[in-house]
Design an enzyme around this catalytic site. Structure first.
Site, PDB file in Angstrom:
ATOM      1  N   HIS A 266      32.743  31.281 -30.085  1.00 52.13           N
ATOM      2  CA  HIS A 266      31.592  32.152 -29.780  1.00 52.13           C
ATOM      3  C   HIS A 266      30.262  31.422 -29.958  1.00 52.13           C
ATOM      4  CE1 HIS A 266      31.777  32.863 -34.107  1.00 52.13           C
ATOM      5  NE2 HIS A 266      32.733  33.777 -34.018  1.00 52.13           N
TER       6      HIS A 266
ATOM      7  N   ALA B 222      30.831  38.187 -40.488  1.00 47.41           N
ATOM      8  CA  ALA B 222      31.469  39.392 -41.006  1.00 47.41           C
ATOM      9  C   ALA B 222      32.755  39.100 -41.774  1.00 47.41           C
ATOM     10  CB  ALA B 222      31.776  40.346 -39.848  1.00 47.41           C
ATOM     11  N   HIS B 223      33.057  37.825 -42.024  1.00 48.55           N
ATOM     12  CA  HIS B 223      34.278  37.474 -42.740  1.00 48.55           C
ATOM     13  C   HIS B 223      34.109  37.661 -44.245  1.00 48.55           C
ATOM     14  CE1 HIS B 223      36.594  35.397 -39.392  1.00 48.55           C
ATOM     15  NE2 HIS B 223      35.431  35.699 -38.840  1.00 48.55           N
TER      16      HIS B 223
ATOM     17  N   ASP C   5      36.166  39.032 -28.400  1.00 51.43           N
ATOM     18  CA  ASP C   5      36.042  39.083 -29.859  1.00 51.43           C
ATOM     19  C   ASP C   5      36.115  40.532 -30.324  1.00 51.43           C
ATOM     20  OD1 ASP C   5      35.810  37.977 -32.401  1.00 51.43           O
ATOM     21  OD2 ASP C   5      33.631  38.124 -32.427  1.00 51.43           O
TER      22      ASP C   5
ATOM     23  N   GLY D 284      32.090  41.444 -34.639  1.00 54.19           N
ATOM     24  CA  GLY D 284      32.909  41.495 -33.434  1.00 54.19           C
ATOM     25  C   GLY D 284      32.288  42.424 -32.411  1.00 54.19           C
TER      26      GLY D 284
ATOM     27  N   HIS E 102      31.790  29.140 -37.033  1.00 57.03           N
ATOM     28  CA  HIS E 102      31.339  29.573 -38.363  1.00 57.03           C
ATOM     29  C   HIS E 102      30.965  28.332 -39.173  1.00 57.03           C
ATOM     30  CE1 HIS E 102      32.259  33.893 -38.060  1.00 57.03           C
ATOM     31  NE2 HIS E 102      33.167  33.483 -37.178  1.00 57.03           N
TER      32      HIS E 102
END
Length: 552
Positions: A363, A263-264, A428, A464, A342
């Site tokens: 995560h 989601a970045h 998160d 998140g 990531h």
């Protein structure tokens, strides 16, 4: 078997030495530390810049208590089951000094009769118990530690900064570009609200952001931490509630594999091609560290001391050099925890990252290559204890988002059983935690919340979570069928170990006292929970922060 006072004192000295020497590695064997007898908290405020021996700690603390006994406010927790480092729950009682915010006495029921006279004689007549909390057989645990919290209760830690008119001592000028964004009041609001879910310490976390945003937020969070420390001094004289302890920041990005950005915002993703120089350039880090009485430091710039964790993809150009520089700094700089996340890293690239200083996986399972029997990826590191030991390293800690959405319960159980001592629960959580369904913000992006699921608006990409830490602990126990104590360790001792905060740091003082443990000399950050792991009450630095069932 009864023990003499001398024998009891020796037990305390040995236990304290064991605690001080306990490794914070994820492969360390958990042990039960029986801190029996009394130790005064005020010595922690005057500890010199080296580790004291356990015997000198015992004697100096008694002297400090006698000198300041008229200022002590003691709270004793009785009829409790106390969480130990090995996950066992021992019946006993615990005493804290609410002025200094330190645990000063622990006594277990099995040893109470033989040690009753010895322990009480160490609390003089001017240090009588001011408050007694009857835990009624419930569990007394260290407070929860969340090392990855993007925001909550409508507050987004990646949303820049704003002018705080009530802050005359602000270290940064927020007057130009920060209005309408994050402000110190917002940070304190989150800190206060987190206590209802048992969280007593947290790392404010930023998603991948613009360079301007880093330059606004990092000094703002630092200023909030400093104000919180100042309020601790005021708290010693009144009952002001300051909320959960604000730890150093977790910068999640922007040094990611673009294909694993989740989601970045892809506009901010890049490689640290020049190693540490790129890291400092992107975050705007001021290389001059703060020194006492040094008026030449530019406090408006981000500093390395602002950061506890950086998540990056280790396979990127320059990432290993940056990892080595940040985890093995020069004497003038502070080390940072490097976490792999990531990332499209292979198993072999994961081994390289660990050999360069990485100690955490962000995560697990999410935004990384899945486990395959021929290509295990980073997940394969959890079962590589012997391989890493032969290289002189420990297995990394790994964080898990146990909301029932990010990771299937079977995968949660598999990861935990592969490496139970390395498991760290994180929320998160993003700004929508505690608000309910609707459209909310995560940095520059729009997120749709429906139930416990948060996705980028118009997509199925998870963005998140919105569940609280106590919910994660309950679901974790359900998914793994572990014991109550083992579930609590994943939200207390394990994150403290991952941050190297479960033993006394060199400088001493409340800010450096251990967290995540119930031991003499540790911070009195406590939570009372039921056998169902529901939060009943929370204490931060020895002061009540949340009392859901009116224990007081």
């Amino acid at each position: 078997m009864k023990r003499s006072a001398e024998e009891a004192s020796l037990l305390v000295d040995r236990a304290a030495a064991s605690s001080a020497a306990a490794p914070c590695t994820s492969d360390a064997t958990p042990h039960r530390v029986s801190m029996i007898a009394s130790s005064a908290s005020t010595s922690l405020m005057s500890t010199s810049h080296h580790h004291m021996s356990s015997s000198s700690l015992s004697s100096s603390t008694t002297k400090s208590t006698n000198n300041n006994s008229n200022q002590s406010i003691l709270t004793r927790f009785i009829h409790a089951r106390l969480l130990q480092r090995d996950g066992s729950l021992e019946r006993g009682e615990l005493t804290v000094d609410s002025v200094t915010g330190i645990i000063i006495q622990i006594r277990f029921d099995s040893q109470q009769q033989s040690l009753q006279d010895n322990t009480d004689n160490n609390i003089d007549h001017n240090q009588q118990i001011s408050h007694t909390v009857d835990c009624r057989g419930m569990i007394l645990s260290p407070g929860f530690i969340d090392i990855q919290l993007n925001g909550a209760y409508g507050i987004d830690f990646s949303n820049g900064g704003c002018e705080d008119d009530d802050d005359d001592s602000a270290a940064i000028d927020n007057s130009n570009n920060n209005r309408g964004g994050l402000c110190i009041h917002d940070i304190f609001q989150v800190a206060t609200s987190l206590c209802q879910s048992g969280v007593t310490s947290f790392c404010p976390t930023m998603v991948s952001s613009s360079r301007d945003t880093y330059r606004r937020v990092l000094p703002l969070i630092r200023n909030a931490r400093r104000q919180q420390k100042q309020q601790l001094l005021l708290q010693q004289r009144d009952n002001t509630k300051i909320g959960a302890n604000i730890l150093g920041m977790h910068l999640e990005g922007p040094f990611f594999d673009p294909s694993k950005r989740g989601a970045h915002d892809e506009r901010h993703i890049l490689a640290p091609s020049k190693g540490i120089d790129t890291v400092k350039e992107v975050y705007g880090l001021n290389q001059v560290q703060e020194k006492e009485n040094d008026n030449d430091v530019d406090y408006s710039s981000p500093m390395l001391e602002d950061i506890d964790i950086i998540t990056l993809a280790p396979e990127l150009d320059g990432a290993l050099d940056a990892t080595k520089s940040l985890t093995q700094p020069s004497a003038s700089e502070r080390n940072v925890i490097i976490s792999c996340g990531h990332t499209g890293a292979t198993y072999e690239e994961g081994l390289q990252a660990i050999s360069h200083g990485a100690t955490l996986l962000t995560h697990l399972f999410n935004a990384m290559n899945p486990f395959h029997h021929r290509k295990p990826g980073l997940v394969g590191l959890l079962s590589s204890k012997s391989k890493l030991a032969s290289m002189g390293h420990q297995r990394p800690y790994f964080s898990l988002i146990v909301d029932g959405i990010h990771v299937h319960e079977s995968a949660v159980s598999m990861a935990y059983n592969s490496h139970p001592n390395g498991c760290v629960l994180v929320t998160d959580a993003m700004s929508a935690m505690g608000l309910g369904d609707g459209i909310h913000a995560l940095g520059d992006m729009s997120v749709n919340i429906k139930g416990d699921r948060a996705t980028l608006t118009g997509t199925d990409t998870l963005a998140g979570s919105v569940v609280s830490m106590d919910t994660c602990v309950r679901r974790f126990r359900k998914f793994t069928n572990c014991s109550i104590g083992e579930a609590l360790l994943c939200a207390t001792l394990h994150p403290a170990n991952a941050l190297n905060r479960s033993v006394m740091r060199e400088r001493g003082g409340l800010a450096e006292a251990p967290i995540g443990v119930l031991e003499i000399g540790a911070r009195a950050d406590l939570v009372v929970v039921t056998d169902e792991l529901d939060v009943v009450a929370t204490w931060v630095n020895g002061k009540i922060a949340y009392d859901g069932r009116k224990l007081l």
